[in-house]
Structures are given as C-alpha cells and as structure tokens.
Write an enzyme that holds these catalytic residues in place. Structure first.
Site, PDB file in Angstrom:
ATOM      1  N   ARG A  73      45.914  54.261  44.201  1.00 35.57           N
ATOM      2  CA  ARG A  73      47.306  54.069  43.936  1.00 35.57           C
ATOM      3  C   ARG A  73      47.876  55.208  43.622  1.00 35.57           C
ATOM      4  O   ARG A  73      47.249  56.169  42.767  1.00 35.57           O
ATOM      5  CB  ARG A  73      47.244  53.308  42.295  1.00 35.57           C
ATOM      6  CG  ARG A  73      47.853  51.963  42.465  1.00 35.57           C
ATOM      7  CD  ARG A  73      49.099  51.432  43.301  1.00 35.57           C
ATOM      8  NE  ARG A  73      49.051  50.144  43.408  1.00 35.57           N
ATOM      9  CZ  ARG A  73      48.549  49.436  44.320  1.00 35.57           C
ATOM     10  NH1 ARG A  73      47.922  49.909  45.419  1.00 35.57           N
ATOM     11  NH2 ARG A  73      49.095  48.185  44.334  1.00 35.57           N
ATOM     12  N   HIS A  76      57.759  46.803  43.090  1.00 37.73           N
ATOM     13  CA  HIS A  76      57.514  45.412  42.594  1.00 37.73           C
ATOM     14  C   HIS A  76      56.473  45.786  41.355  1.00 37.73           C
ATOM     15  O   HIS A  76      56.189  44.706  40.686  1.00 37.73           O
ATOM     16  CB  HIS A  76      57.295  44.255  43.422  1.00 37.73           C
ATOM     17  CG  HIS A  76      55.742  44.651  44.279  1.00 37.73           C
ATOM     18  ND1 HIS A  76      55.654  45.354  45.189  1.00 37.73           N
ATOM     19  CD2 HIS A  76      54.729  44.222  43.981  1.00 37.73           C
ATOM     20  CE1 HIS A  76      54.653  45.518  45.611  1.00 37.73           C
ATOM     21  NE2 HIS A  76      53.762  44.679  44.990  1.00 37.73           N
ATOM     22  N   CYS A 122      58.987  30.681  34.137  1.00 36.89           N
ATOM     23  CA  CYS A 122      60.146  29.935  33.254  1.00 36.89           C
ATOM     24  C   CYS A 122      59.544  29.178  32.047  1.00 36.89           C
ATOM     25  O   CYS A 122      60.214  28.739  31.320  1.00 36.89           O
ATOM     26  CB  CYS A 122      61.000  29.167  34.144  1.00 36.89           C
ATOM     27  SG  CYS A 122      60.599  27.755  34.681  1.00 36.89           S
ATOM     28  N   CYS A 152      51.044  44.516  39.571  1.00 39.42           N
ATOM     29  CA  CYS A 152      50.446  43.633  40.915  1.00 39.42           C
ATOM     30  C   CYS A 152      49.028  43.793  41.071  1.00 39.42           C
ATOM     31  O   CYS A 152      48.431  42.928  40.888  1.00 39.42           O
ATOM     32  CB  CYS A 152      51.394  44.270  42.221  1.00 39.42           C
ATOM     33  SG  CYS A 152      50.647  43.341  43.430  1.00 39.42           S
ATOM     34  N   CYS A 202      56.009  29.738  40.043  1.00 36.81           N
ATOM     35  CA  CYS A 202      57.444  29.408  39.384  1.00 36.81           C
ATOM     36  C   CYS A 202      58.489  29.383  40.363  1.00 36.81           C
ATOM     37  O   CYS A 202      58.649  30.448  40.980  1.00 36.81           O
ATOM     38  CB  CYS A 202      57.626  30.068  38.314  1.00 36.81           C
ATOM     39  SG  CYS A 202      59.152  30.113  37.459  1.00 36.81           S
ATOM     40  N   CYS A 244      59.879  24.805  34.827  1.00 40.03           N
ATOM     41  CA  CYS A 244      60.159  24.341  36.075  1.00 40.03           C
ATOM     42  C   CYS A 244      58.869  23.286  36.500  1.00 40.03           C
ATOM     43  O   CYS A 244      57.787  23.383  35.694  1.00 40.03           O
ATOM     44  CB  CYS A 244      60.320  25.073  37.330  1.00 40.03           C
ATOM     45  SG  CYS A 244      58.890  26.228  37.791  1.00 40.03           S
TER      46      CYS A 244
HETATM   47  P1  NAD Z   1      44.897  48.980  51.064  1.00 41.74           P
HETATM   48  O1  NAD Z   1      45.430  49.557  52.339  1.00 41.74           O
HETATM   49  O2  NAD Z   1      44.611  49.820  49.714  1.00 41.74           O
HETATM   50  O3  NAD Z   1      43.229  48.694  51.206  1.00 41.74           O
HETATM   51  C1  NAD Z   1      43.050  47.869  52.411  1.00 41.74           C
HETATM   52  C2  NAD Z   1      41.368  48.411  52.799  1.00 41.74           C
HETATM   53  O4  NAD Z   1      41.186  47.528  53.786  1.00 41.74           O
HETATM   54  C3  NAD Z   1      41.434  49.738  53.210  1.00 41.74           C
HETATM   55  O5  NAD Z   1      40.315  50.465  52.281  1.00 41.74           O
HETATM   56  C4  NAD Z   1      40.897  49.617  54.565  1.00 41.74           C
HETATM   57  O6  NAD Z   1      40.099  50.611  55.108  1.00 41.74           O
HETATM   58  C5  NAD Z   1      40.337  48.193  54.720  1.00 41.74           C
HETATM   59  N1  NAD Z   1      40.533  47.617  56.071  1.00 41.74           N
HETATM   60  C6  NAD Z   1      41.328  47.545  56.958  1.00 41.74           C
HETATM   61  N2  NAD Z   1      41.008  46.770  58.053  1.00 41.74           N
HETATM   62  C7  NAD Z   1      39.536  46.529  57.885  1.00 41.74           C
HETATM   63  C8  NAD Z   1      38.789  45.982  58.507  1.00 41.74           C
HETATM   64  N3  NAD Z   1      39.163  45.431  59.742  1.00 41.74           N
HETATM   65  N4  NAD Z   1      37.636  45.659  57.892  1.00 41.74           N
HETATM   66  C9  NAD Z   1      37.144  45.950  56.740  1.00 41.74           C
HETATM   67  N5  NAD Z   1      38.066  46.674  56.031  1.00 41.74           N
HETATM   68  C10 NAD Z   1      39.187  46.841  56.502  1.00 41.74           C
HETATM   69  O7  NAD Z   1      45.677  47.698  50.742  1.00 41.74           O
HETATM   70  P2  NAD Z   1      45.751  46.938  49.271  1.00 41.74           P
HETATM   71  O8  NAD Z   1      46.641  47.533  48.415  1.00 41.74           O
HETATM   72  O9  NAD Z   1      44.391  46.737  48.680  1.00 41.74           O
HETATM   73  O10 NAD Z   1      46.210  45.733  49.685  1.00 41.74           O
HETATM   74  C11 NAD Z   1      45.512  44.817  50.487  1.00 41.74           C
HETATM   75  C12 NAD Z   1      46.212  43.609  51.125  1.00 41.74           C
HETATM   76  O11 NAD Z   1      46.693  42.701  49.734  1.00 41.74           O
HETATM   77  C13 NAD Z   1      47.507  43.894  51.635  1.00 41.74           C
HETATM   78  O12 NAD Z   1      47.698  42.929  52.739  1.00 41.74           O
HETATM   79  C14 NAD Z   1      48.527  43.505  50.652  1.00 41.74           C
HETATM   80  O13 NAD Z   1      49.736  43.185  51.358  1.00 41.74           O
HETATM   81  C15 NAD Z   1      47.941  42.476  49.962  1.00 41.74           C
HETATM   82  N6  NAD Z   1      48.577  42.151  48.601  1.00 41.74           N
HETATM   83  C16 NAD Z   1      48.413  40.674  48.351  1.00 41.74           C
HETATM   84  C17 NAD Z   1      48.822  40.104  47.022  1.00 41.74           C
HETATM   85  C18 NAD Z   1      48.916  38.783  46.748  1.00 41.74           C
HETATM   86  O14 NAD Z   1      49.290  38.478  45.656  1.00 41.74           O
HETATM   87  N7  NAD Z   1      48.088  38.249  47.511  1.00 41.74           N
HETATM   88  C19 NAD Z   1      49.241  41.268  45.961  1.00 41.74           C
HETATM   89  C20 NAD Z   1      49.166  42.509  46.680  1.00 41.74           C
HETATM   90  C21 NAD Z   1      48.873  43.023  47.624  1.00 41.74           C
HETATM   91  O1  DAO Z   2      56.961  30.853  45.574  1.00 38.67           O
HETATM   92  O2  DAO Z   2      57.261  30.391  47.981  1.00 38.67           O
HETATM   93  C1  DAO Z   2      56.887  31.187  46.648  1.00 38.67           C
HETATM   94  C2  DAO Z   2      56.733  32.518  47.156  1.00 38.67           C
HETATM   95  C3  DAO Z   2      56.256  33.473  46.171  1.00 38.67           C
HETATM   96  C4  DAO Z   2      55.889  34.794  46.655  1.00 38.67           C
HETATM   97  C5  DAO Z   2      54.629  35.364  46.025  1.00 38.67           C
HETATM   98  C6  DAO Z   2      54.161  36.659  46.722  1.00 38.67           C
HETATM   99  C7  DAO Z   2      53.031  36.645  47.596  1.00 38.67           C
HETATM  100  C8  DAO Z   2      52.332  37.822  47.500  1.00 38.67           C
HETATM  101  C9  DAO Z   2      52.858  38.879  48.230  1.00 38.67           C
HETATM  102  C10 DAO Z   2      52.125  39.977  47.891  1.00 38.67           C
HETATM  103  C11 DAO Z   2      52.679  40.679  46.589  1.00 38.67           C
HETATM  104  C12 DAO Z   2      52.676  42.110  46.317  1.00 38.67           C
HETATM  105 ZN    ZN Z   3      51.910  44.642  44.942  1.00 31.94          ZN
HETATM  106 ZN    ZN Z   4      58.790  28.003  36.442  1.00 32.82          ZN
END
Ligand code: NAD
Ligand code: DAO
Ligand code: ZN
Ligand code: ZN
Length: 370
Positions: free
Chosen positions: A365, A62, A92, A170, A106, A95
C-alpha cells in the site's frame, strides 16, 4: 471552497493534481477533510481504462480517513470533529438489502453513485472554470476535501492514526471480511490464497485470526513471500516453479483440497484454479479479484456437482458503519496488523509515482498523506 485533488481526465492518462471547487454539503451529506488515502488496485483499474464502467473526468480514490468539517441538514449520526472512514459500500440500515441478512450491498444510493453523482443527481466538484467533475465510488478520496452521503461514512475512534486506518476503507476490510463474513471459515481449516498483494495479505491475516491450520499462499512474484509469512502464510507456492499442473499440486499439498480458497488476483484462469483446488464435497472458493472488462469465468459443471461452491465478495461482505469501527478497534488493540503493509508514504503531487510502484509490484500500500 477550493481544495486540491488528483483528477482522472481520460483512460490511461496520468492523474492531474490541481485545485478544484467543492460545493458544501447538502441535506443528508457531510464535508470531510481527508487526511490520508490508500492507492488500491481498483483505482488503477479505472484510471487505466480496464473498468468498463469507468467515468471521466473524475476524482478517484475510495480508501481514506479524515475528519468531518461540516454537516448538511438532517445529519444526525456524525458531527464536526468526528473521525471517519468513507464507505464505497454504504449502509443505510433501511433498504431491502440492508434488512436482508445475506448481503452488505446497500442499494439506497446505488444508481447515482454508479453515475459518479451525489444522491440528488448532481456533483459537488467542478473545475476552476466551472466544468463538472464526477465523484468516484461515492468517495473521491484523492481530494483533500470531499462530500459524502451520511450513510457512506463510518465514525471511528479519534485516537487511531489516519495514515494506517485509511487502509481499512477497502483492503483490510475486504481481505479479513472475505474470511469472516463470506467464507465464515472455521478454526482448523486449510486454505489457499491466490495473490499476495494488498488484498491477499489481509485474507491471510484473517485466516490466521480465525485459527486456520494451513494457509497456502500462491504468487508468481517470489518477492511477496516474506511479507506473507509475516502475516501467517504457512506454505508458499510459485506456480512458475511447479512441475506439472498447479491444481493437483495444491490438492496434494492441502491433503485433498482446500476447505476455502480465495482469488485475490482478478485473473480468470486463477479463479478457475482456485475453484478446482477446493476440496471435493465441501470446498468453497471466494472470488475477490475484479476481472477486466468482458472477462468470463469457466469450469466443468461437474466441479460444482461434486460439492464445490463458487462465491464472490464485495468489501468483504462488511456492513461499513457497523463493521468498520470494530476493525479499527481490532487494529488499535493489536489483534490485526496494518503498519508493515504501508510500504510507501507520498504527497498528493507524487500520486502517479504511487501507481508506478503498484505496477512494478514494489508496493503493498502506498498512502498519500495530505
Ligand atoms: P495487487 O496487485 O497488490 O496484488 C495482486 C497479486 O497477485 C500480486 O502480488 C501479483 O504478483 C499476484 N498475481 C498476479 N497474477 C497472478 C497469477 N497468475 N498467479 C498468482 N499470483 C498472481 O492487487 P490487490 O490490491 O491485492 O487487489 C487484488 C484484486 O482484488 C484486484 O483485482 C482488485 O481490483 C480486487 N479488489 C476487490 C475488492 C472487492 O471488494 N471484491 C476490493 C479491493 C480490491
Ligand atoms: O451494489 O450493484 C452493486 C455494486 C456494488 C459495487 C461493489 C464494489 C465491488 C468491488 C469493487 C472493488 C472495490 C475496491
Ligand atoms: Zn479498494
Ligand atoms: Zn441500505
């Protein structure tokens, strides 16, 4: 047309790299040649089976960047040759959600996207035997070519390199956006960031950008320290080395608590610590991490009664078609940095090794270049 893709066939299985069929863009859709795609923790979450809504078989991915090859009927916002970043959170601009100032979620194509389908309820991908393969988060960037709704692509400047701006699809936007859009953190604030991975590092550079006074990074892996310092972390805390409870240690370190704290781990115990290290009276804690299926958060309600706020953010609260081109500009102008976080470059055939690197904590990454 035929293209090459990495298919998730079942939970816990390695991705299968193979040729697939891709149908052309229908009305309101665009065909994009993906040039580069980043491996995000969330793809692994789905591949491993931890995502309760994970669908199979599907073409994951993604976080990407590429070039528009063809547009379907009625498409006006992009044309062949445009450089674009796919958006798993579309925009969009019509919405109820897009018109509300407080959200980026969205809903225009929400139900079909959640089922792994295009807005008309069908998939463009099939196996060479003709069996359907599902889309993923509306993007499926682990395919050299993909079809996306027009509202799910951001047009970006053509001089930006694909192999780094794909990360804006992302990780970069989520981390920086959590600071700017969700927390709306102010210059001079003190912050604590839990998890110094691909998301947490971008929270840190977002905090540096807005002029935070103190940026505490918390991670169990001491190997994450050097990179986090490069991006602006002022203090590093390894919970395994703290004698006693982590929360009072962090409250003391931040002189009374964090103005803003961020969970970028996905661990619900960490989310609680993040909330509880926020300053009494005004501290805000932002959940970014995605927790495993069925997980729940908890704290004593008195933590909220006494003025702490618990928030969450998806895609950093960014409106993709509007905000993503601006973040690409910031990168090209040197206001934010991406290159050091791209720790590995792989061919599509090596994609499973990319997930091994992620598990080992060796990559920030890994980017697949087509
Ligand atoms: P990552 O694995 O690169 O990084 C996570 C870090 O957390 C690592 O460095 C790890 O050592 C550390 N960690 C793990 N357990 C820990 C603890 N108990 N205490 C302290 N540090 C700890 O992951 P990432 O790519 O940075 O993603 C982080 C989170 O964000 C994931 O859960 C991912 O799914 C989420 N995410 C959310 C969104 C969003 O839109 N909300 C978008 C992308 C990713
Ligand atoms: O609109 O109900 C909704 C859901 C939107 C999903 C948004 C993604 C949430 C974050 C997931 C991690 C993304 C990499
Ligand atoms: Zn992501
Ligand atoms: Zn929209």
């Amino acid at each position: 047309m035929r293209t090459r893709a990495a298919i998730a066939t079942a939970a816990g299985e390695p991705l299968q790299v193979t040729e697939v069929n891709l149908g052309g863009p229908r009305a309101g859709e665009v065909l994009v040649e993906i040039k580069a795609t980043g491996l995000c923790h969330t793809d692994e979450f789905t591949r491993s089976g931890a995502d309760p809504e994970g669908l199979f078989p599907a073409i994951l991915g993604h976080e990407g960047a590429g070039v528009v090859l063809e547009v379907g009927d009625g498409v006006t916002s992009v044309k062949p040759g445009d450089h674009v970043i796919p958006l798993y959170t579309p925009e969009c601009r019509e919405c109820e959600y897009c018109l509300h100032p407080k959200t980026n979620l969205c809903q225009a194509i929400r139900s079909t996207q959640g089922q792994g389908l295009m807005p008309d309820g069908t998939s463009r991908f099939t196996t060479l035997d003709g069996d359907p393969i599902l889309h993923y988060m509306g993007c499926s960037t682990f395919s050299n070519h993909t079809v996306l709704p027009e509202i799910a692509v951001a047009r970006v400047r053509p001089d930006a390199p694909f192999d780094t701006i794909c990360y804006i699809g992302c990780g970069v936007t989520t981390g920086i956006g959590a600071v700017i859009n969700t927390a709306r953190a102010e210059p001079g604030c003190r912050a604590v960031v839990f998890g110094l991975g691909g998301i947490g590092l971008n929270v840190i550079q977002g905090l540096r950008m807005i002029g935070a006074r103190q940026i505490v990074g918390v991670d169990l892996n001491p190997g994450k320290r050097v990179m986090a310092e490069h991006f602006g972390m002022t203090d590093f805390v390894n919970p395994a080395e703290v004698a006693g409870d982590l929360v009072p240690y962090l409250v003391d370190l931040t002189k009374g608590g964090a103005d803003y704290s961020f969970d970028a781990t996905g661990n619900v115990d960490v989310m609680r610590a993040a909330l509880e290290c926020a300053h009494k009276g005004w501290g805000e804690s932002i959940i970014i991490g995605v927790a495993p299926a069925g997980a729940e958060i908890s704290t004593r309600p008195f933590q909220l009664v006494t003025g702490r706020t618990w928030k969450g953010t998806a895609f950093g609260g960014a409106r993709g078609r509007t905000d993503v081109p601006k973040i690409v500009d910031w990168y090209m102008e040197g206001r934010i940095e991406i290159d050091p976080m791209i720790t590995h470059r792989l061919a599509l055939d090596e994609i499973n090794r990319g997930f091994d690197l992620m598990h080992a904590g060796e990559s920030i990454r890994a980017v697949v270049q087509y």
